[in-house]
Design a protein around this motif. Sequence first.
Motif, PDB file in Angstrom:
ATOM      1  N   SER A   1      -1.497  -5.379  -3.004  1.00 59.95           N
ATOM      2  CA  SER A   1      -1.123  -5.507  -1.634  1.00 59.95           C
ATOM      3  C   SER A   1      -1.883  -7.036  -1.329  1.00 59.95           C
ATOM      4  O   SER A   1      -2.663  -7.429  -2.072  1.00 59.95           O
ATOM      5  CB  SER A   1      -2.191  -4.652  -0.642  1.00 59.95           C
ATOM      6  OG  SER A   1      -3.520  -4.774  -0.681  1.00 59.95           O
TER       7      SER A   1
ATOM      8  N   GLN B   1     -12.467  -1.224  -1.666  1.00 56.47           N
ATOM      9  CA  GLN B   1     -11.927  -0.205  -0.556  1.00 56.47           C
ATOM     10  C   GLN B   1     -10.565  -0.577  -0.262  1.00 56.47           C
ATOM     11  O   GLN B   1      -9.783   0.351   0.040  1.00 56.47           O
ATOM     12  CB  GLN B   1     -12.942  -0.265   0.672  1.00 56.47           C
ATOM     13  CG  GLN B   1     -12.769   0.922   1.737  1.00 56.47           C
ATOM     14  CD  GLN B   1     -12.863   2.112   1.250  1.00 56.47           C
ATOM     15  OE1 GLN B   1     -13.909   2.557   0.471  1.00 56.47           O
ATOM     16  NE2 GLN B   1     -11.768   2.800   1.508  1.00 56.47           N
ATOM     17  N   VAL B   2     -10.371  -1.679  -0.164  1.00 56.15           N
ATOM     18  CA  VAL B   2      -8.933  -2.439   0.187  1.00 56.15           C
ATOM     19  C   VAL B   2      -8.068  -1.966  -0.794  1.00 56.15           C
ATOM     20  O   VAL B   2      -6.755  -1.458  -0.512  1.00 56.15           O
ATOM     21  CB  VAL B   2      -8.890  -3.884   0.565  1.00 56.15           C
ATOM     22  CG1 VAL B   2      -7.656  -4.314   0.563  1.00 56.15           C
ATOM     23  CG2 VAL B   2      -9.590  -4.102   1.867  1.00 56.15           C
TER      24      VAL B   2
ATOM     25  N   ILE C   1      -8.094   0.659  -2.889  1.00 55.48           N
ATOM     26  CA  ILE C   1      -8.044   2.110  -2.778  1.00 55.48           C
ATOM     27  C   ILE C   1      -6.948   2.679  -1.521  1.00 55.48           C
ATOM     28  O   ILE C   1      -6.083   3.241  -1.853  1.00 55.48           O
ATOM     29  CB  ILE C   1      -9.560   2.889  -2.556  1.00 55.48           C
ATOM     30  CG1 ILE C   1     -10.163   2.736  -3.984  1.00 55.48           C
ATOM     31  CG2 ILE C   1      -9.277   4.248  -2.353  1.00 55.48           C
ATOM     32  CD1 ILE C   1     -11.675   3.098  -3.728  1.00 55.48           C
ATOM     33  N   THR C   2      -7.315   1.754  -0.560  1.00 60.82           N
ATOM     34  CA  THR C   2      -6.370   2.059   0.681  1.00 60.82           C
ATOM     35  C   THR C   2      -4.963   1.458   0.424  1.00 60.82           C
ATOM     36  O   THR C   2      -3.975   2.359   0.804  1.00 60.82           O
ATOM     37  CB  THR C   2      -7.128   1.552   2.004  1.00 60.82           C
ATOM     38  OG1 THR C   2      -8.132   2.106   2.166  1.00 60.82           O
ATOM     39  CG2 THR C   2      -6.306   1.908   3.211  1.00 60.82           C
ATOM     40  N   ASN C   3      -4.935   0.107   0.074  1.00 61.70           N
ATOM     41  CA  ASN C   3      -3.678  -0.319   0.362  1.00 61.70           C
ATOM     42  C   ASN C   3      -3.078  -0.793  -1.136  1.00 61.70           C
ATOM     43  O   ASN C   3      -1.907  -1.443  -1.312  1.00 61.70           O
ATOM     44  CB  ASN C   3      -3.792  -1.590   0.935  1.00 61.70           C
ATOM     45  CG  ASN C   3      -4.359  -1.501   2.272  1.00 61.70           C
ATOM     46  OD1 ASN C   3      -3.781  -0.401   3.183  1.00 61.70           O
ATOM     47  ND2 ASN C   3      -5.539  -2.273   2.618  1.00 61.70           N
TER      48      ASN C   3
ATOM     49  N   ALA D   1      -5.621  -7.148  -0.553  1.00 60.15           N
ATOM     50  CA  ALA D   1      -6.445  -7.040  -1.922  1.00 60.15           C
ATOM     51  C   ALA D   1      -6.059  -8.385  -2.584  1.00 60.15           C
ATOM     52  O   ALA D   1      -7.164  -8.736  -3.223  1.00 60.15           O
ATOM     53  CB  ALA D   1      -5.834  -5.847  -2.577  1.00 60.15           C
TER      54      ALA D   1
ATOM     55  N   GLU E   1     -15.646  -4.649  -0.603  1.00 54.88           N
ATOM     56  CA  GLU E   1     -14.505  -4.662   0.182  1.00 54.88           C
ATOM     57  C   GLU E   1     -13.523  -4.592  -0.507  1.00 54.88           C
ATOM     58  O   GLU E   1     -12.249  -3.764  -0.038  1.00 54.88           O
ATOM     59  CB  GLU E   1     -14.561  -5.787   1.153  1.00 54.88           C
ATOM     60  CG  GLU E   1     -15.789  -5.873   2.060  1.00 54.88           C
ATOM     61  CD  GLU E   1     -15.978  -7.257   2.906  1.00 54.88           C
ATOM     62  OE1 GLU E   1     -15.460  -8.407   2.572  1.00 54.88           O
ATOM     63  OE2 GLU E   1     -16.820  -7.276   3.899  1.00 54.88           O
TER      64      GLU E   1
END
Length: 59
Positions: A28, A19-20, A22-24, A31, A16
């Motif tokens: 962030s 993924q977070v 990579i996305t945010n 994260a 998780e």
Amino acid sequence: MIKQELIALIEKKRAELIQVAITNGLSSSVAIRYSQELDHLLNEYNRNYIKKSHQLVSQ
């Protein structure tokens, strides 16, 4: 919590977090929260399973 359950939670939280991040982005707020949650799980694993095995070897 048994060792296998804790390992599964650690692996899930790590995925998780990746993924977070990579996305945010790694800095962030979400994260950082996931990272702190992962740290907590890793610390629990260390307290319950790593330190005990070191104590047994030392004796």
